[in-house]
Design an enzyme around this catalytic site. Structure first.
Site, PDB file in Angstrom:
ATOM      1  CG  HIS A  66     -38.949  20.984   1.256  1.00  0.00           C
ATOM      2  ND1 HIS A  66     -38.885  20.897  -0.114  1.00  0.00           N
ATOM      3  CD2 HIS A  66     -38.993  22.312   1.543  1.00  0.00           C
ATOM      4  CE1 HIS A  66     -38.891  22.112  -0.634  1.00  0.00           C
ATOM      5  NE2 HIS A  66     -38.964  22.984   0.358  1.00  0.00           N
ATOM      6  CD  GLU A  67     -38.808  24.143   4.785  1.00  0.00           C
ATOM      7  OE1 GLU A  67     -37.852  24.914   4.537  1.00  0.00           O
ATOM      8  OE2 GLU A  67     -39.868  24.164   4.144  1.00  0.00           O
ATOM      9  CD  GLU A 129     -39.296  25.928  -2.177  1.00  0.00           C
ATOM     10  OE1 GLU A 129     -39.454  24.915  -1.466  1.00  0.00           O
ATOM     11  OE2 GLU A 129     -38.758  26.972  -1.771  1.00  0.00           O
TER      12      GLU A 129
END
Length: 208
Positions: A66-67, A129
């Site tokens: 995700h990062e 996100e």
């Protein structure tokens, strides 16, 4: 690096086709992570000690994926700029222990927090996100694994939020680290405009 984070990050960097970022840990028992930097070549991924203790290897890899998605998408630039402006506006207002809030600090928060919140909302997309979640599942992890990791992080943050607080940095984290702040909850809530936990996880699972 007992969990092989360096090797994991090297593998994810190759999959995402971005340079290897610098890795840092925060000595805090809460569970969270974020990525920052001026560009893909100046990026860093930061995780708390708590997240390394609470997630298994596959879940932690999903968080890192995700990062890396934030790095690949260029989100780290707008996120970092928003954090800088927000912090400058709130300089001194949210520093120090949150339990010791003077009358003057309350007044300053009431005046400056809405301004900082508007700046952050302008610079940071509300679905940032979810977009990073989607890219992570397309390149490096399974939706179910990331969803499980997010559930754990949300649950643990509701019980044990980050030990230090500046709402101007809240949007950087994979999960709002100040969600359980009772004190000044209304002010802190101004800064959180991203998808609610259930909505975010439902969106993620719908990609299967």
């Amino acid at each position: 690096d007992s969990m092989g984070l360096h090797e994991m990050s090297q593998r994810l960097a190759i999959r995402a086709r971005v340079p290897m970022p610098r890795l840092y840990t925060i000595p805090d028992n809460s569970s969270n992570a974020f990525a920052v930097g001026r560009n893909q070549h100046q990026a860093s991924i930061v995780v708390t000690q708590g997240i390394m203790a609470s997630l298994n290897y596959d879940e932690l890899e999903a968080v890192f994926a995700h990062e890396f998605a934030h790095i690949k998408r260029g989100d780290i630039v707008s996120n970092s700029v928003a954090a800088l402006f927000g912090a400058l506006i709130l300089f001194g207002t949210f520093s120090g222990p949150m339990k010791k809030v003077s009358g003057m600090r309350v007044i300053m928060m009431a005046i400056l927090a809405p301004v900082a919140a508007v700046v952050i909302r302008f610079l940071v997309s509300s679905n940032i996100e979810s977009k990073a979640d989607l890219l992570a599942t397309q390149t490096s992890t399974l939706p179910d694994v990331l969803a499980t990791a997010l559930r754990k992080i949300y649950t643990q943050n509701s019980k044990l939020p980050l030990g230090f607080a500046n709402p101007a940095f809240g949007h950087l984290y994979i999960v709002n680290p100040f969600a359980n702040r009772v004190l000044l909850g209304t002010v802190i809530g101004m800064f959180e405009h991203r998808s609610l936990p259930d909505e975010r996880i439902a969106t993620l699972l719908n990609t299967r």
